[in-house]
Enzyme design. Sequence first.
Site, PDB file in Angstrom:
ATOM      1  N   ARG A   1       0.821  -1.230   0.000  1.00 46.91           N
ATOM      2  CA  ARG A   1       0.000   0.000   0.000  1.00 46.91           C
ATOM      3  C   ARG A   1       0.853   1.277   0.000  1.00 46.91           C
ATOM      4  NH1 ARG A   1      -2.844  -4.000  -0.436  1.00 46.91           N
ATOM      5  NH2 ARG A   1      -4.751  -4.414   0.731  1.00 46.91           N
TER       6      ARG A   1
ATOM      7  N   SER B   1     -11.113   1.378   3.358  1.00 49.03           N
ATOM      8  CA  SER B   1     -10.270   1.105   4.538  1.00 49.03           C
ATOM      9  C   SER B   1      -9.645   2.409   5.026  1.00 49.03           C
ATOM     10  CB  SER B   1      -9.139   0.149   4.181  1.00 49.03           C
ATOM     11  OG  SER B   1      -9.649  -1.010   3.599  1.00 49.03           O
TER      12      SER B   1
ATOM     13  N   GLU C   1      -4.533   4.843   6.165  1.00 51.32           N
ATOM     14  CA  GLU C   1      -4.307   4.488   4.762  1.00 51.32           C
ATOM     15  C   GLU C   1      -4.775   5.645   3.875  1.00 51.32           C
ATOM     16  OE1 GLU C   1      -5.366   0.422   3.251  1.00 51.32           O
ATOM     17  OE2 GLU C   1      -6.430   1.541   1.713  1.00 51.32           O
TER      18      GLU C   1
END
Length: 357
Positions: free
Chosen positions: A168, A257, A353
């Site tokens: 990520r 998320s 995130e």
Amino acid sequence: MWYIISNMSVDISKFSTMKVGGSVTDIRKIKDKASLLQSIESSARLRVPFFVLGEGSNTIFRDIEHSLIVLKMENAGISIEKSDRKNTLVRVGAGERWDNFVKWSVENNFSGIEALSGIPGTVGASPIQNIGAYGSEVKNTIALIEAYDTTVDEFVNIPRERCGFEYRNSVFKKNPGRFIPPPSRVPRGKVGGFIIWSVYFNLCRNSVPVIPKYKDIIEYFEEKNISAPNLNQIRETVLEIRARKLPDPSVIPSCGSFFKNPILTNEAADNLKFKYPEMPVFPVSRDRSKISAGWLIEKAGLKGYAENNIGVYEHNALVLINRGGGSFEDLDNLRNRIKEKILSAFGIMLEEEVNIV
Ligand code: NAP
């Protein structure tokens, strides 16, 4: 020193799927290279930095007047550049919707991105945080990125090896030049930033589709007694499972998320597992393991918890939702409450995130 000499102001909350945020100086829709260069030039003239945005599905703006010109990337289009018996090289405009591209690839029987079905956002945003789902990561199919480099003031090609892809993460996310000053303002010797213009993908032809090794997917195919699904069945399964666990951002505002899954040393993960034997732990390398941020939040009793109009989604503790009329301040309070609680309960500091501007 940056200052605004324009009186324009646009409500930015509409352009983030979380539906919070104040205003920005202006928003320009970028459909071709000419409109990109014009906007960069006017940002220099007005002396207001610009900020690149796709669909706003991973970006949250604070409740302030941002001195920014937002470049909303809308250059869409998918074209096949090269093809042989095994592989196809496809070029996709940064403004194309990610899931349109996945749908197109499945319809054309090209494999590699089917497990990434249903992820909101644009193709141009996909390399920035190296989007991933069900064990697939976009880095595995990216061949090359065409970007406008504000340091040298020209379009450049960045091969996949120079993208610094991690879990990520990428060189684009780590690069602090996100509020990109116009090229003439980049101090000598300093790095500006990249505006991703198009992405080249290497997709496979004629390969046997692989079932993602995630519990939900395996169980789904076992229940249906399907042992060799085709690409379309994998896509439809992912879409169905996602719909059960994730809010549709056009109905319930969210940014998917909210926190990253923490990656710990094996020793730290083992210590936690000793205390919580039911906690899922996934090895990521010889000495590191991943644990689920959603599991920690649920275990801390925060699933479904809300403060004012921002809450933890009741079907998935990793997702924060706007229940209507929530502000960035409410969101800020809730995310801090969650981080404090997880730190005191498990000794882990969660990291966002999402990108907060
Ligand atoms: P889940 O299956 O309930 O699992 C919870 C977490 O455990 C996931 O985040 C996943 O990490 C990890 N995990 C589960 N099985 C794993 C395995 N076999 N190997 C390695 N790691 C495993 O997760 P979920 O919430 O339903 O999400 C399913 C997938 O969609 C996940 O990959 C998730 O990242 C992805 N997704 C992404 C977003 C986003 O906004 N970025 C939103 C929703 C879902 P990973 O996240 O590293 O896979």
